[in-house]
Write a protein that holds these residues in place. Structure first.
Motif, PDB file in Angstrom:
ATOM      1  N   PRO A 249     -22.729  49.152 -24.728  1.00  0.00           N
ATOM      2  CA  PRO A 249     -22.860  47.764 -25.184  1.00  0.00           C
ATOM      3  C   PRO A 249     -21.558  47.186 -25.732  1.00  0.00           C
ATOM      4  CG  PRO A 249     -24.656  49.112 -26.033  1.00  0.00           C
ATOM      5  CD  PRO A 249     -23.740  50.039 -25.308  1.00  0.00           C
ATOM      6  N   LEU A 252     -19.072  46.604 -22.727  1.00  0.00           N
ATOM      7  CA  LEU A 252     -19.529  45.520 -21.847  1.00  0.00           C
ATOM      8  C   LEU A 252     -19.408  44.165 -22.540  1.00  0.00           C
ATOM      9  CD1 LEU A 252     -22.646  47.087 -20.066  1.00  0.00           C
ATOM     10  CD2 LEU A 252     -20.400  46.606 -19.072  1.00  0.00           C
ATOM     11  N   TYR A 273     -22.788  52.559 -16.576  1.00  0.00           N
ATOM     12  CA  TYR A 273     -22.782  51.502 -17.577  1.00  0.00           C
ATOM     13  C   TYR A 273     -23.990  51.687 -18.498  1.00  0.00           C
ATOM     14  CZ  TYR A 273     -26.240  49.236 -14.535  1.00  0.00           C
ATOM     15  OH  TYR A 273     -27.353  48.955 -13.785  1.00  0.00           O
ATOM     16  N   GLY A 274     -23.890  51.128 -19.697  1.00  0.00           N
ATOM     17  CA  GLY A 274     -25.042  51.180 -20.611  1.00  0.00           C
ATOM     18  C   GLY A 274     -24.867  52.129 -21.780  1.00  0.00           C
ATOM     19  N   GLY A 278     -28.200  52.673 -22.586  1.00  0.00           N
ATOM     20  CA  GLY A 278     -28.771  52.763 -21.244  1.00  0.00           C
ATOM     21  C   GLY A 278     -29.879  53.807 -21.176  1.00  0.00           C
ATOM     22  N   THR A 299     -28.418  46.216 -20.501  1.00  0.00           N
ATOM     23  CA  THR A 299     -27.021  46.458 -20.147  1.00  0.00           C
ATOM     24  C   THR A 299     -26.749  46.185 -18.667  1.00  0.00           C
ATOM     25  OG1 THR A 299     -27.511  48.822 -19.978  1.00  0.00           O
ATOM     26  CG2 THR A 299     -26.542  48.056 -22.037  1.00  0.00           C
ATOM     27  N   VAL A 532     -27.024  48.740 -31.424  1.00  0.00           N
ATOM     28  CA  VAL A 532     -26.662  47.928 -30.273  1.00  0.00           C
ATOM     29  C   VAL A 532     -26.094  46.575 -30.731  1.00  0.00           C
ATOM     30  CG1 VAL A 532     -27.594  46.690 -28.279  1.00  0.00           C
ATOM     31  CG2 VAL A 532     -28.327  49.011 -28.746  1.00  0.00           C
TER      32      VAL A 532
END
Ligand SMILES: Cc1cc2nc3c(=O)[nH]c(=O)nc-3n(C[C@H](O)[C@H](O)[C@H](O)COP(=O)(O)OP(=O)(O)OC[C@H]3O[C@@H](n4cnc5c(N)ncnc54)[C@H](O)[C@@H]3O)c2cc1C
Length: 558
Positions: A249, A252, A273-274, A278, A299, A532
């Motif tokens: 997070p 991104l 990703y994530g 994730g 995500t 997050v």
């Protein structure tokens, strides 16, 4: 094949029709006219392949005349028609934003003409044309979701369900939003025949048959990603304004804000990703999602958003070293595969890694009954059985509640007297109200026993002064995490005693490390809120500091 949903015994509901319209919209003549400045004309002949699964696609086609059949093709060459598209319809899904490989075949049924928008121009269109961009973006997402749900394209994994490497590959592809399906040669005759026809044996499993024709033997994550054309690698001779290490997070969010403000951004992640988020089945405390949202859903939207604004992704790529001693004040990142890149600033967003349990043979069961997260994949494996979970934090609580919907019984084991000190009240209440969750205070796992095939069979524990144990095939560990900062050891970036990056020293912005131009955000930062929301907030905040740094060094790229 027609371009309306196939009639069946149950006619489609209004909601299904609306979703179909959103997935395959027809653009008006005026909308197509607005797209022309981003596109070049492209004629095609009947029978021509415009793009092919597993091969890089040239971009998004908007059909002006003629028709094109869209077909799913998996790694074994099975074909499933999806739809035929005609004038006013466009051919693309999420991959076309980044120049990745196509996930479907596009074959011209007739002669015709189209507009072609290469990935960079498609991104320009989505940013410049808000309303039209929204319709197209929604269609791209819905198409990818449909491809994942149909599981009739992408890689075919051939291996035994539940084996360690099958689970690893399933997790890798799922976490990266790739369609795939699994065939078990133990139950599927075609898969068994394929294994022997290709001259492979049990020891070679799992195989991955990819749409580009390659059949890989127990591939690494990186090897299957390359065969699937998952990420187009950016031009590494280019100097980026920002290199972001970690696509959780925090990373991104940095990418979305930095790229949307015109900075050139590369995002590097070693797996998917994530990040940790994730793997979270349901994030209930993230602002704006009152019913909760899965970490992967949250995500994957951020990933698409970052790509829309032009951030370039390098996934999976592991950063091995950072060099901050260059005379030109640029920063170099060295990757595990021996390649390197240069950037004006670096954002450390590499998060944290799960801590292990001090049980001798723990590693034997990792991926075979010992898990560090509880996604729907693990929940499915636990259906109807008894599971144990170690840890008293919020992530443990969420996982326990989630798993209780699938498992027959969930034991939460904690060293201390209970959950009060470490878990949010709402989760404690929910656990108390769930009859198949038992909280075991003053408990430590003391041993793990294997089944004949090596998977986890039994967990032994010591509760207060008494030894106990039960037949448990799945043990979930939520015992905290250590910072992923081993790649920062020799570059001068200051770490605290636990290894987290220190920021905000004298004369520095709040998120700048002890090396100027190197920033840290999210879980990896010393003193950050391990949430997050905190990670995303810091990702947004760091971009202002990057602008200041670049302005002071007059180095913003053209
Ligand atoms: C199961 C679970 C449930 C959770 N639930 C919640 C919740 O409900 N609410 C909440 O607020 N928080 C929750 N959290 C915590 C939250 O997920 C984290 O705070 C958040 O993900 C931190 O984000 P991050 O981007 O800083 O780091 P991370 O998410 O850890 O991401 C770091 C990324 O960096 C990559 N990386 C590491 N080293 C390298 C390297 N050398 N090279 C390249 N890439 C590298 C990793 O692969 C990873 O993808 C949960 C965590 C877990 C594990």
């Amino acid at each position: 094949m027609s371009d309306t949903p196939t009639p069946d015994a149950n006619p489609p509901s209004g909601a299904q029709l609306a979703r179909f319209e959103q997935t395959f919209p027809t653009l008006s003549a005026a909308e197509i006219d607005r797209m022309r400045r981003f596109a070049s004309p492209r004629a095609f002949k009947a029978g021509e392949t415009l793009f092919r699964s597993g091969q890089p696609a040239p971009g998004m086609f908007v059909i002006l005349e003629g028709s094109v059949a869209i077909v799913q093709r998996d790694g074994l060459g099975h074909e499933t028609p999806i739809i035929e598209q005609g004038p006013g319809q466009f051919l693309a899904e999420v991959s076309q934003l980044s120049g990745g490989a196509a996930l479907v075949d596009g074959r011209a049924e007739t002669d015709g003409s189209a507009l072609l928008l290469p990935p960079a121009r498609l991104r320009d269109l989505l940013v410049a044309e808000a309303e039209l961009g929204e319709r197209i973006t929604r269609a791209l997402i819905l198409r990818r979701v449909a491809l994942i749900e149909a599981a009739a394209s992408g890689a075919v994994l051939i291996g035994h369900a539940g084996s360690r490497d099958v689970i690893r590959l399933q997790g890798f592809l799922t976490r990266n939003g790739q369609p795939f399906h699994l065939l078990d040669p133990g139950v599927d005759a075609e898969a068994a025949a394929m294994v022997s026809r290709l001259g492979f044996g049990e020891a070679d499993l799992p195989l991955a048959a990819c749409p580009n024709g390659e059949v890989l033997r127990n591939p690494t994550d990186k090897a299957i990603a390359a065969a699937l054309g998952m990420s187009g690698r950016p031009d590494l001779t280019r100097v980026f304004d920002v290199a972001v290490v970690g696509a959780g997070p925090a990373g991104l969010a940095t990418a979305v804000y930095a790229a949307s403000e015109g900075l050139s951004v590369a995002v590097i992640d070693k797996r998917a990703y994530g990040g940790q988020a994730g793997a979270s089945a349901r994030i209930e405390n993230y602002f704006g999602f009152p019913t909760g949202i899965s970490g992967l859903a949250l995500t994957s939207r951020a990933m698409l958003q970052a790509q829309k604004f032009g951030a370039e992704m390098m996934i999976p790529t592991c950063v091995r070293d950072l060099d901050c001693a260059r005379p030109d004040s640029l920063r170099s990142l060295m990757f595990e595969d021996g390649t390197a890149m240069t950037a004006r600033t670096v954002v450390v967003a590499s998060g944290a890694q799960y801590r292990k349990l001090a049980v001798e043979n723990l590693a034997d069961f990792e991926g075979r009954g010992v898990w560090y997260w509880a996604s729907p994949l693990e929940a499915q494996m636990c259906a109807g059985s008894e599971v144990a979970l170690v840890g008293g934090g919020n992530s443990a609580g969420q996982a326990a509640v989630f798993l209780s919907g699938h498992a027959a019984k969930v034991r939460i084991m904690v060293r201390g007297p209970g959950l009060k000190e470490t878990m949010s009240r709402y989760l404690i209440d929910r656990i108390a109200a769930t009859p198949n969750i038992e909280v075991m205070p003053h408990t430590q796992v003391t041993g793990l026993e294997a089944r004949e095939d090596g998977a986890l069979a039994r967990v032994a524990w010591r509760q207060a002064d008494e030894d106990g144990g039960a037949d448990i095939g799945h043990l979930f560990l939520f015992v905290g995490a250590d910072p992923a900062t081993h790649w920062l050891t020799d570059c001068g970036v200051g770490l605290d005693r636990a290894g987290f990056v220190t920021t905000g020293g004298e004369g520095r912005g709040g998120l700048e490390s002890t090396v100027s131009g190197v920033f840290a955000v999210g879980d990896v930062r010393s003193g950050s809120v391990k949430r997050v929301g905190g990670a995303i907030g810091e990702g947004a905040q760091v971009v202002a500091a990057i602008h200041q740094y670049l302005a002071a060094h007059e180095e913003v790229s053209a």
